[in-house]
Design a protein around this motif. Structure first.
Motif, mmCIF file in Angstrom:
data_model
loop_
_atom_site.group_PDB
_atom_site.id
_atom_site.type_symbol
_atom_site.label_atom_id
_atom_site.label_comp_id
_atom_site.label_asym_id
_atom_site.label_seq_id
_atom_site.Cartn_x
_atom_site.Cartn_y
_atom_site.Cartn_z
ATOM 1 N N ASN A 6 16.661 7.929 2.053
ATOM 2 C CA ASN A 6 15.271 8.312 1.315
ATOM 3 C C ASN A 6 13.780 8.287 1.529
ATOM 4 N N GLY A 7 13.577 7.378 2.698
ATOM 5 C CA GLY A 7 12.324 7.169 3.211
ATOM 6 C C GLY A 7 11.916 8.411 3.924
ATOM 7 N N GLY A 8 10.211 8.388 3.246
ATOM 8 C CA GLY A 8 9.095 9.389 3.954
ATOM 9 C C GLY A 8 8.793 8.620 5.398
ATOM 10 N N SER A 9 8.071 9.258 6.654
ATOM 11 C CA SER A 9 7.718 9.490 7.453
ATOM 12 C C SER A 9 6.588 9.547 7.842
ATOM 13 N N ILE A 10 5.653 8.382 8.551
ATOM 14 C CA ILE A 10 4.525 8.708 9.061
ATOM 15 C C ILE A 10 4.538 8.761 10.872
ATOM 16 N N ALA A 11 3.950 9.891 11.365
ATOM 17 C CA ALA A 11 4.176 10.244 12.401
ATOM 18 C C ALA A 11 3.094 8.945 13.417
ATOM 19 N N TYR A 12 3.576 8.571 14.079
ATOM 20 C CA TYR A 12 2.464 7.447 14.512
ATOM 21 C C TYR A 12 2.562 7.274 16.210
ATOM 22 N N TYR A 27 0.445 -0.810 -0.144
ATOM 23 C CA TYR A 27 -0.031 -0.006 -0.212
ATOM 24 C C TYR A 27 1.006 1.200 -0.244
ATOM 25 N N LEU A 28 1.631 1.230 0.310
ATOM 26 C CA LEU A 28 2.782 2.334 1.113
ATOM 27 C C LEU A 28 3.458 2.662 -0.551
ATOM 28 N N LYS A 29 4.223 2.095 -1.070
ATOM 29 C CA LYS A 29 4.591 1.845 -1.964
ATOM 30 C C LYS A 29 3.967 2.223 -3.192
ATOM 31 N N HIS A 30 2.933 1.639 -3.634
ATOM 32 C CA HIS A 30 1.565 2.726 -3.986
ATOM 33 C C HIS A 30 1.066 3.405 -4.246
ATOM 34 N N ARG A 31 0.757 3.734 -3.181
ATOM 35 C CA ARG A 31 0.433 5.329 -2.560
ATOM 36 C C ARG A 31 1.163 5.979 -2.433
ATOM 37 N N TYR A 32 2.667 6.263 -2.168
ATOM 38 C CA TYR A 32 3.429 7.411 -1.990
ATOM 39 C C TYR A 32 5.112 7.311 -2.722
ATOM 40 N N HIS A 33 4.629 5.982 -3.281
ATOM 41 C CA HIS A 33 5.381 5.293 -4.154
ATOM 42 C C HIS A 33 7.835 6.002 -3.759
ATOM 43 N N ASP A 74 -2.479 12.502 4.851
ATOM 44 C CA ASP A 74 -3.250 11.495 5.291
ATOM 45 C C ASP A 74 -3.676 10.929 6.814
ATOM 46 N N ILE A 75 -4.641 11.338 7.369
ATOM 47 C CA ILE A 75 -4.858 10.446 8.771
ATOM 48 C C ILE A 75 -5.293 9.438 9.041
#
Length: 316
Positions: free
Chosen positions: A90-96, A22-28, A151-152
């Motif tokens: 090069n990763g992106g972050s989700i604040a969890y 999901y993350l790969k296809h959502r945020y590339h 995205d929330i």
């Protein structure tokens, strides 16, 4: 579709809709969660609807891997993010917001916690772990407004659809309250992930399967499946030591998880299929410490059975 895999939401050998897919296809790009401890409490800890918290939950509120409570939220985030970036530069972050109940406070306090992360360009989304009885309409309206920018995600701990199980575990809310919250969430742009725990005291295989079947019919985007961990310094540890109840073996757990996956809609994202118990605190079952083995065993068994997520799912 790859590796002669009949499951469409996959780029590899996985026969279920993984969070990574999901993350790969959502945020590339590679995306990772950064767990945080905002020092909230829970209504079944402070006496609002109970004392002591859920019997399976330790003193850290299921946030054993969250940030250091002695640090402010932004320092927690920066420290953990830097650790992740060493692995994925090069990763992106989700604040969890992971530990305890992260909407159990007045709205102005929630804004104070969440808004700084909304303003960071390197934060792609917020994921907020909470309970169905702690999402009043004003909080939902605020979180819905944030969806215009990022995205929330709301992560709702349900664990089981059975009220007798919830009562035994001191959850402090009912399945009806969960359904009411879910109906209100469905009117927003907030994405919803739900937690289920397999092997809760005295639940049968049929009960665990019925929980999955029930969630398959509901407006949720993702599911987390966990094996019950008996952890030191919890009420459940005392219960287990005084009167041991049966726990699933690895083989039984794999069988149940696969049967749960088969009845879920294929588009439902599976954020987890097993949990991470802290080795020093885990009493049982020991096999859960070998997470990679658990996941590999699930993959191999799904291939052996030639099955996949959604194979038995029906909208009717």
């Amino acid at each position: 579709m790859a590796y002669n895999n009949p499951f469409s939401y996959s780029d590899d050998n996985k026969r279920y809709h993984t969070w990574n897919y999901y993350l790969k296809h959502r945020y590339h790009q590679k995306v990772f969660k950064v767990p945080l401890n905002a020092n909230f409490s829970c209504p079944n800890r402070d006496g609002t609807c109970g004392q002591g918290g859920c019997t399976f939950c330790g003193s850290l509120g299921s946030g054993e891997y969250a940030g250091n409570l002695q640090d402010d939220l932004m320092k927690q985030f920066m420290d953990r993010q830097q650790m992740m970036l060493r692995k994925w530069p090069n990763g992106g972050s989700i604040a969890y917001f992971q530990a305890y109940t992260n909407t159990y406070a007045p709205l102005h306090e929630l804004k104070h916690c969440f808004q700084p992360f909304m303003e960071r360009k390197d934060v792609l989304a917020l994921s907020i772990a909470t309970r169905a009885d702690c999402l009043e309409d004003d909080k939902l309206a605020y979180l819905h407004s944030l969806c215009k920018e990022k995205d929330i995600w709301i992560e709702l701990g349900l664990q089981s659809i059975y009220d007798q199980t919830a009562q035994h575990c001191n959850r402090g809310h009912t399945y009806a309250q969960f359904l009411d919250c879910l109906q209100r969430l469905a009117k927003t742009d907030i994405k919803v992930a739900v937690h289920l725990i397999n092997s809760l005291p005295y639940e049968t295989t049929d009960m665990m399967l019925e929980s999955a079947k029930a969630l398959a019919t509901l407006p949720i985007h993702a599911l987390k499946l966990h094996m019950l961990h008996i952890m030191k310094d919890t009420q459940m540890a005392t219960e287990y030591e005084n009167q041991p109840f049966p726990l699933l073996s690895l083989e039984d757990y794999v069988d149940i998880v696969i049967r749960q996956l088969e009845v879920l809609p294929p588009e439902m994202i599976i954020q987890r299929l097993t949990g991470d118990g802290v080795k020093e605190l885990l009493i049982a079952p020991a096999w859960t410490l070998h997470k990679v083995n658990v996941l590999n065993t699930i993959d191999k068994e799904m291939k052996r059975r030639n099955t996949w997520q959604g194979r038995l799912y029906s909208k009717s």
